[in-house]
Design a protein around this motif. Structure first.
Motif, PDB file in Angstrom:
ATOM      1  N   LEU A 167      32.810  46.026  30.152  1.00 34.82           N
ATOM      2  CA  LEU A 167      32.487  46.504  31.493  1.00 34.82           C
ATOM      3  C   LEU A 167      33.174  47.827  31.801  1.00 34.82           C
ATOM      4  N   GLN A 178      31.013  46.825  40.477  1.00 32.73           N
ATOM      5  CA  GLN A 178      31.746  46.610  39.216  1.00 32.73           C
ATOM      6  C   GLN A 178      33.088  45.932  39.469  1.00 32.73           C
ATOM      7  N   LYS A 234      32.598  42.366  39.929  1.00 30.33           N
ATOM      8  CA  LYS A 234      32.270  41.763  38.633  1.00 30.33           C
ATOM      9  C   LYS A 234      33.538  41.535  37.804  1.00 30.33           C
ATOM     10  N   PRO A 260      36.299  49.528  36.661  1.00 27.25           N
ATOM     11  CA  PRO A 260      35.279  49.542  37.717  1.00 27.25           C
ATOM     12  C   PRO A 260      35.329  50.821  38.546  1.00 27.25           C
TER      13      PRO A 260
END
Length: 192
Positions: free
Chosen positions: A88, A96, A99, A91
């Motif tokens: 990922l 994000q 998440k 963020p």
């Protein structure tokens, strides 16, 4: 790391470290050479804690670089958590960030997991500080973050402490008494 026979057991510090299991964040601030790393490592092994040891590797201000380094280290000990966080990336927006927090929560909820971030004084990233603060404020049951640092992080420690999320261990706890100095030298077969 030092061998167990060369580690000075300091129960008053272990007692304070044990408090980390009652908080989401514990911050240990002490100068270089005070034994933060050795004491924390020895304590976590002694209590058979589920922990992952992460180190900020050098002076760095890029949150992406620090994140990648921490996620890479986390992948070695907790791949179920480290791999998705590394994929990922750090963020950059609220979607994000949510998440990332969800991934952490899904993998640590009710597990009594300690994420140790050593040498945090090398991280000069307000974005990382803010993310850690948000993770702490999420109050994930079973997640404990232990920060070992030479200087107080720019995380809002006062607010987190007031809300019952943060525990501070100050450097004076690590100062050796005369008796402890004698015990330390004895570990290495030296007299004073």
């Amino acid at each position: 790391m030092l061998t167990p026979q060369h580690i000075l057991k300091r129960q008053h510090i272990n007692k304070q470290l044990n408090n980390m299991f009652d908080y989401r964040l514990t911050v240990v601030v002490a100068a270089m050479g005070y034994g933060k790393t050795t004491t924390a490592w020895d304590f976590l092994n002694e209590v058979n804690a589920r922990f992952s040891w992460l180190s900020v590797e050098s002076d760095e201000s890029s949150p992406q670089y620090i994140w990648d380094s921490l996620a890479r280290q986390l992948t070695k000990t907790m791949p179920e958590l480290g791999k998705p966080l590394r994929t990922l990336g750090f963020p950059v927006d609220s979607h994000q960030r949510n998440k990332v927090i969800q991934i952490i929560e899904d993998n640590t909820y009710n597990t009594n997991t300690v994420l140790v971030i050593d040498d945090y004084h090398f991280a000069h990233s307000p974005e990382l500080d803010a993310l850690i603060e948000r993770i702490i404020m999420r109050n994930i049951e079973g997640l404990h973050i232990l920060i070992l640092t030479r200087t107080l992080p720019k995380i809002n420690i006062d607010e987190l402490t007031l809300k019952g999320y943060c525990y501070n261990i100050k450097s004076n706890l690590f100062e050796l008494s005369y008796t402890e100095i004698k015990q330390y030298f004895k570990l290495y077969s030296q007299d004073i």
